[in-house]
Motif scaffolding. Structure first.
Motif, PDB file in Angstrom:
ATOM      1  N   LEU A 265      -6.700   3.566  -2.828  1.00 30.29           N
ATOM      2  CA  LEU A 265      -5.822   3.899  -3.409  1.00 30.29           C
ATOM      3  C   LEU A 265      -5.847   3.378  -4.907  1.00 30.29           C
ATOM      4  O   LEU A 265      -4.608   3.817  -5.093  1.00 30.29           O
TER       5      LEU A 265
ATOM      6  N   PRO B 112      -9.020  -0.117   1.593  1.00 28.52           N
ATOM      7  CA  PRO B 112      -8.388   1.027   2.018  1.00 28.52           C
ATOM      8  C   PRO B 112      -7.551   0.899  -0.066  1.00 28.52           C
ATOM      9  O   PRO B 112      -7.062   1.640  -0.068  1.00 28.52           O
TER      10      PRO B 112
ATOM     11  N   ALA C  36       3.410   3.674  -3.320  1.00 30.02           N
ATOM     12  CA  ALA C  36       2.588   5.164  -4.234  1.00 30.02           C
ATOM     13  C   ALA C  36       2.436   6.191  -4.241  1.00 30.02           C
ATOM     14  O   ALA C  36       3.880   6.677  -3.915  1.00 30.02           O
TER      15      ALA C  36
ATOM     16  N   ALA D   2      -5.871   5.980   5.635  1.00 30.69           N
ATOM     17  CA  ALA D   2      -5.620   4.570   4.169  1.00 30.69           C
ATOM     18  C   ALA D   2      -4.817   5.988   3.488  1.00 30.69           C
ATOM     19  O   ALA D   2      -3.879   4.991   2.594  1.00 30.69           O
ATOM     20  N   ILE D   3      -5.572   7.019   2.806  1.00 27.62           N
ATOM     21  CA  ILE D   3      -4.847   7.996   1.689  1.00 27.62           C
ATOM     22  C   ILE D   3      -3.685   8.307   2.531  1.00 27.62           C
ATOM     23  O   ILE D   3      -2.975   8.354   1.636  1.00 27.62           O
ATOM     24  N   GLN D   4      -2.758   8.683   3.420  1.00 25.13           N
ATOM     25  CA  GLN D   4      -1.279   9.621   4.014  1.00 25.13           C
ATOM     26  C   GLN D   4      -1.145   8.175   3.875  1.00 25.13           C
ATOM     27  O   GLN D   4       0.205   7.902   3.818  1.00 25.13           O
ATOM     28  N   ASP D   5      -1.248   6.475   4.251  1.00 23.11           N
ATOM     29  CA  ASP D   5      -0.856   5.519   4.273  1.00 23.11           C
ATOM     30  C   ASP D   5      -0.432   5.287   2.570  1.00 23.11           C
ATOM     31  O   ASP D   5       0.487   4.570   2.305  1.00 23.11           O
ATOM     32  N   GLY D   6      -1.192   5.095   1.567  1.00 21.64           N
ATOM     33  CA  GLY D   6      -0.318   5.544   0.520  1.00 21.64           C
ATOM     34  C   GLY D   6      -0.191   6.509   0.097  1.00 21.64           C
ATOM     35  O   GLY D   6       1.050   6.464  -1.215  1.00 21.64           O
TER      36      GLY D   6
ATOM     37  N   ILE E 146      -7.016   6.147  -6.963  1.00 20.77           N
ATOM     38  CA  ILE E 146      -6.052   7.254  -6.362  1.00 20.77           C
ATOM     39  C   ILE E 146      -5.191   7.920  -7.459  1.00 20.77           C
ATOM     40  O   ILE E 146      -4.940   7.647  -8.444  1.00 20.77           O
ATOM     41  N   ARG E 147      -3.878   5.881  -7.086  1.00 16.26           N
ATOM     42  CA  ARG E 147      -3.511   5.812  -8.268  1.00 16.26           C
ATOM     43  C   ARG E 147      -3.390   6.134  -9.601  1.00 16.26           C
ATOM     44  O   ARG E 147      -2.961   6.561 -10.631  1.00 16.26           O
TER      45      ARG E 147
ATOM     46  N   VAL F 207       0.496  -1.230  -0.324  1.00 19.34           N
ATOM     47  CA  VAL F 207      -0.093   0.115   0.162  1.00 19.34           C
ATOM     48  C   VAL F 207       0.606   1.229  -0.258  1.00 19.34           C
ATOM     49  O   VAL F 207       0.389   1.874   0.006  1.00 19.34           O
TER      50      VAL F 207
END
Length: 389
Positions: A381, A377, A269, A290-294, A384-385, A266
């Protein structure tokens, strides 16, 4: 006079019957509205549960005794989300693009719910599951039909009986329809009331009349181009009521679900800034993490007003909008319209746990993506990718 009195009596009975139908329709409409409201809040709760469980799984090794507990929580949340979706499917339906899926697998997932809908006096069995080719259709619509067929058994078999659902390839129908292959799903109602309980006119029974509502789910017949699902029904020689659902066979197998990526996957990214607008605090926290983890920077807003203020300050850095569709004062799509006027071409991901309808085709034509809550999540992601590629 006797004829006039009988005519008046018949009119009164018909009037009362129509009034009863109107009361039932209003009650069902109220239930539908209640389902929509409860579903929105419940999906936000499930978003929090499943998101936090997935974060725990990412942080734990499978040898850790807590990993099993977190895994059970994640599976329970997934099951609850599926059950909620079935409730929405049964109460209303918004057409979805056709997708490739295994009809046997779909039946296997639904069988427990189908048994409950069929009632305690009906024995339900599923045969031939997984023995057919994948099909291509509106999966939600097919789910709805399976549910309605199970519910039909309450009227087809008021004295109890057996409902048997089977799947099989149907090359004969394919040859008759220009070579297009079909998979046939057959529901067979067997019992003393299935076809024998007449209505005083044609002896076909209440259940046969109800088939009109089932058939209405599919307006196209076997000769449609492109091929569409269609329904047929008959009374067997043994008096059994038989319903056939024909589904267009797909040319390719459904994509495997695969395993959820581990935390290391994850985190790989591209970087950027995402404007997140979500009015549910706990769901917003899960999505933001989840977005921050990406690897993305996140600007969080509780509503469209806060989002506009954030955009005033940092609009040049915002690469993508992630927004709930249903929000007070201004919804997510209206917010996107406002921001796009100042930043043409800005990509967007819309999320929602609501059953309220909106024009998804128009939104997709503008390049946006929609995700139904609860989602993983990893799924967010991946979207988003793709939009940032």
């Amino acid at each position: 006079m006797d004829q006039q009195a009988k005519a008046l009596s018949d009119l009164r009975e018909e009037n009362e019957r129509l009034r009863a139908q109107l009361r039932q329709a209003r009650a069902l409409e109220t239930v539908g509205c209640l389902v929509g409201g409860v579903t929105h809040d419940f999906n936000n709760v499930l978003m929090t549960i499943s998101g936090q469980a997935e974060r725990l799984l990412f942080s734990l090794d499978e040898s850790d005794r807590n990993w099993k507990a977190a895994s059970a929580i994640a599976r329970a949340a997934e099951r609850a989300a599926w059950l909620t979706r079935q409730l929405v499917v049964f109460s209303q339906h918004e057409p979805q693009p056709p997708r490739t899926f295994d009809p046997g697998g779909l039946l296997d997932r639904q069988v427990k719910l189908l048994r409950r809908l069929a009632g305690s006096g009906v024995s339900l069995s599923v045969a031939g599951v997984g023995a057919t080719r994948p099909v291509r259709a509106d999966e939600t619509l097919v789910e709805q039909l399976f549910l309605r067929i199970a519910a039909l058994s309450r009227e087809a078999l008021p004295g109890g009986g057996t409902l048997t659902i089977s799947t099989a390839d149907d090359p004969g129908t394919g040859q008759a329809c220009g070579g297009v292959g079909f998979v046939r799903v057959t529901a067979r109602f067997t019992g003393r009331s299935a076809g024998q309980e007449g209505d005083g006119h044609d002896g076909s029974g209440v259940a046969v009349k109800k088939l009109d509502a089932v058939k209405a789910l599919f307006g196209a017949g076997p000769a449609a181009d492109p091929p569409q699902p269609f329904v047929d029904a008959e009374l067997g020689q043994d008096g059994a009521l038989v319903v056939h659902l024909f589904l267009p066979a797909a040319g390719e197998a459904p994509a495997p679900a695969g395993e959820a990526p581990r935390q290391g996957d994850v985190l790989r990214a591209p970087t950027g800034t995402v404007l997140l607008v979500e009015d549910d605090d706990e769901a917003r926290d899960v999505i933001a993490r989840a977005i921050q983890d990406g690897g993305f920077r996140v600007l969080e807003a509780r509503n469209a007003g806060e989002a506009l203020l954030l955009f005033e300050r940092e609009g040049e850095r915002v690469d993508l909008l992630v927004a709930d569709v249903i929000m007070p004062v201004m919804n997510g799509i209206e917010l996107w319209d406002r921001l796009s006027a100042r930043r043409p071409g800005m990509a967007a991901v819309f999320v929602s746990g609501s059953t309220e309808e909106f024009n998804r085709d128009a939104v997709a034509a503008r390049g946006a993506v929609f995700l139904s809550k609860p989602f993983s999540p990893a799924a967010l992601l991946a979207v988003i990718r793709e939009l940032r590629a």
